[in-house]
Design an enzyme around this catalytic site. Structure first.
Site, short mmCIF file in Angstrom:
data_model
loop_
_atom_site.label_atom_id
_atom_site.label_comp_id
_atom_site.label_asym_id
_atom_site.label_seq_id
_atom_site.Cartn_x
_atom_site.Cartn_y
_atom_site.Cartn_z
CD GLU A 174 -2.95 -1.19 0.28
OE1 GLU A 174 -3.03 -0.28 -0.56
OE2 GLU A 174 -3.71 -2.19 0.26
CG ASN A 204 -0.85 5.23 -1.05
OD1 ASN A 204 -1.69 4.95 -1.90
ND2 ASN A 204 -1.13 5.23 0.25
NE ARG A 220 -4.99 4.09 -5.41
CZ ARG A 220 -4.61 2.82 -5.42
NH1 ARG A 220 -4.56 2.16 -6.56
NH2 ARG A 220 -4.27 2.20 -4.31
N1 LIG Z 1 2.89 8.99 -1.00
C1 LIG Z 1 1.85 9.83 -1.21
N2 LIG Z 1 2.05 10.98 -1.91
C2 LIG Z 1 1.03 11.83 -2.14
N3 LIG Z 1 -0.23 11.62 -1.71
C3 LIG Z 1 -0.49 10.51 -1.01
C4 LIG Z 1 0.52 9.55 -0.73
N4 LIG Z 1 -0.03 8.56 0.00
C5 LIG Z 1 -1.32 8.86 0.15
N5 LIG Z 1 -1.62 10.05 -0.46
C6 LIG Z 1 -2.93 10.75 -0.47
O1 LIG Z 1 -3.76 10.12 0.47
C7 LIG Z 1 -4.97 9.67 -0.15
C8 LIG Z 1 -5.49 8.43 0.53
O2 LIG Z 1 -4.56 7.36 0.35
P1 LIG Z 1 -5.06 5.88 0.49
O3 LIG Z 1 -5.79 5.72 1.76
O4 LIG Z 1 -3.89 5.00 0.29
O5 LIG Z 1 -6.10 5.66 -0.67
P2 LIG Z 1 -5.98 5.63 -2.27
O6 LIG Z 1 -4.57 5.25 -2.63
O7 LIG Z 1 -6.97 4.61 -2.68
O8 LIG Z 1 -6.33 7.00 -2.76
C9 LIG Z 1 -4.60 9.49 -1.60
O9 LIG Z 1 -5.72 9.58 -2.45
C10 LIG Z 1 -3.62 10.64 -1.82
O10 LIG Z 1 -4.29 11.85 -2.04
#
Ligand SMILES: Nc1ncnc2c1ncn2[C@@H]1O[C@H](COP(=O)(O)OP(=O)(O)O)[C@@H](O)[C@H]1O
Ligand SMILES: Nc1ncnc2c1ncn2[C@@H]1O[C@H](COP(=O)(O)OP(=O)(O)O)[C@@H](O)[C@H]1O
Lengths: 155, 121, 155, 121
Positions: free
Chosen positions: C60, C64, C116
């Protein structure tokens, strides 16, 4: 095989994938390192034998860094993996004791540790297509090795 | 809870005495780390003075590097001292190449199967 | 869960093992990263379930970094693994877009990418014992996660 | 030369039509990379308009992350549009937990075995 300070020039060639590992010089990390390199290599469709050859070569170079490079001390070992269309490059670097006489060290059965057989570098030569060592006593050692791969078949 | 066998990093050594021949089945990868376990276990079985010959079954040994070769040669020396014969069985291609390169196959015989190895002794 | 800039203090504690991975933000490296972390973790006697949980959490965080961190660009992702006697720490760092509102991002179903589900961070929370995110928009994101382990049984 | 199956990084999708039920057997790890292969293969089989129900056999699926969950929900939507039922079979504990956490198990049934799943449809 000459110990030249430059790797084969790869000017203008961009690797398809690039991974770096950095880890402490513990015996149990020898297995980690060879398996991690094999994981990257297996992003290409290799034979079991090719993967075994790569694993053994990495095992030798990383073991040398643990055993000879850091001897009774401990330090970090860096492994750089580059996957080109037609070649896998692996560079193992330590900041350990270094090698006084690289040509001597490359000869089979030559070893500075009587409990060992002096075979590690010969094994790398046997299993990889290129081996270049650079080293400075007191500063560390860099072992560059490369293996030719069949170009990736594009689906 | 299922505990997984740490086969990738550990070797597993099993042994059996058949007459005066020790059969060692080696599983896993033999490197500078796991070689200690192999040496320790092998020496334990070799303490039995009835053992004259050694059959080393490598069909489940996925990797041997030069540290592993050293350990195998060490066991060969013990067998030689007893005037016995050592036979290696089930070598993967790359395992065979490293045993050849290192000269092990000049002193250790190979056989296709454990049964054939035992028949020869 | 608060997004605090400091990790749990580990002052005076020395990890039993330490490994760093650095790789390009390619989808195929997500599998490499989780398997490499699991290789380190499996130097300890874990259950299949614990290993699966660690793999999914790493998957995960690295996904991300690839999807949100570097979006349509590409860059390097760093994964730092520290194995303590009673804990595994994994830190995933990218130099990508960063997160505007960390608390919002942590809520299940919140996502900035409509394709997503906004579940990745919730999955990490579920499978690990600690999750701390620090981020600066335009500079990058650091995801600290930790999992309690039973102390190593010394043979 | 033996070519090794790249099972760790690739998923393998096999399918079979049993009446109006499509049985998909998924092997490997389902993440943002491998999910493309799964979607592509599943959509190819779902083009067959006879398909009403879907049995997803996960006994050889070693990992599903949230990208994988998204792809499974996508296939569920297709089945729902056709008024069918979707059943997942052979879930490892951690796979089950992520499918539960994400709400998939609110809409997708589970069964102990493929046979029982088919018997229920
Ligand atoms: N490494 C990252 N860099 C930039 N934004 C991130 C990162 N990790 C998470 N995010 C932000 O947090 C939100 C939620 O992440 P997550 O719970 O993993 O759900 P998803 O990947 O399905 O969108 C993402 O939609 C993004 O906007
Ligand atoms: N990373 C290193 N650091 C210092 N010395 C090294 C290193 N690698 C190799 N050497 C030297 O080269 C010699 C030959 O190495 P090798 O062929 O691998 O055989 P062995 O490890 O059995 O001695 C070693 O004995 C050592 O003196």
């Amino acid at each position: 095989m000459q110990a030249v300070p430059q790797d084969k020039s790869r000017a203008g060639r961009i690797p398809e994938n690039e991974v770096q590992l950095l880890f402490t010089s513990k015996p149990e990390n020898v297995g980690f390192a060879r398996t991690a390199v094999a994981l990257v290599a297996s992003q290409r469709d290799l034979t079991v034998d090719q993967l075994d050859e790569i694993k053994v070569a990495v095992s030798e170079a990383v073991s040398n860094a643990v055993i000879h490079g850091y001897r009774d001390t401990s330090g970090m070992i860096q492994v750089d993996v580059k996957l080109y269309e037609d070649e896998l490059e692996v560079v193992v670097t330590d900041k350990g004791t270094g090698i006084e006489d690289i040509e001597w060290a490359m000869q089979p059965t030559n070893t500075t540790d009587k409990s060992r057989m002096g075979l590690g570098l010969s094994v790398i030569k046997e299993f990889m297509d290129d081996l270049t060592i650079t080293s400075r006593p007191g500063a560390g050692t860099r072992v560059y090795m490369a293996k030719k791969l069949a170009p990736a078949s594009r689906p | 809870m299922i505990r997984r066998r740490k086969e990738d990093e550990r070797v597993h050594v099993a042994a059996e005495l058949v007459g005066n021949t020790l059969v060692i089945r080696l599983q896993g990868e033999l490197d500078m780390h796991t070689v200690e376990e192999f040496k320790h276990e092998a020496e334990r079985y070799l303490m039995d003075k009835r053992v004259k010959n050694l059959v080393l079954v490598l069909s489940k040994t996925s990797l041997i590097d030069s540290s592993g070769v050293g350990a195998i040669l060490g066991r060969y020396r013990t067998i030689k001292e007893r005037g016995g014969t050592m036979i290696a069985v089930g070598l993967r291609p790359v395992v065979k190449r490293i045993l050849k390169l290192s000269g092990v196959l000049n002193v250790v015989e190979t056989a296709e199967s454990e049964r054939r190895a035992l028949a020869r002794l």
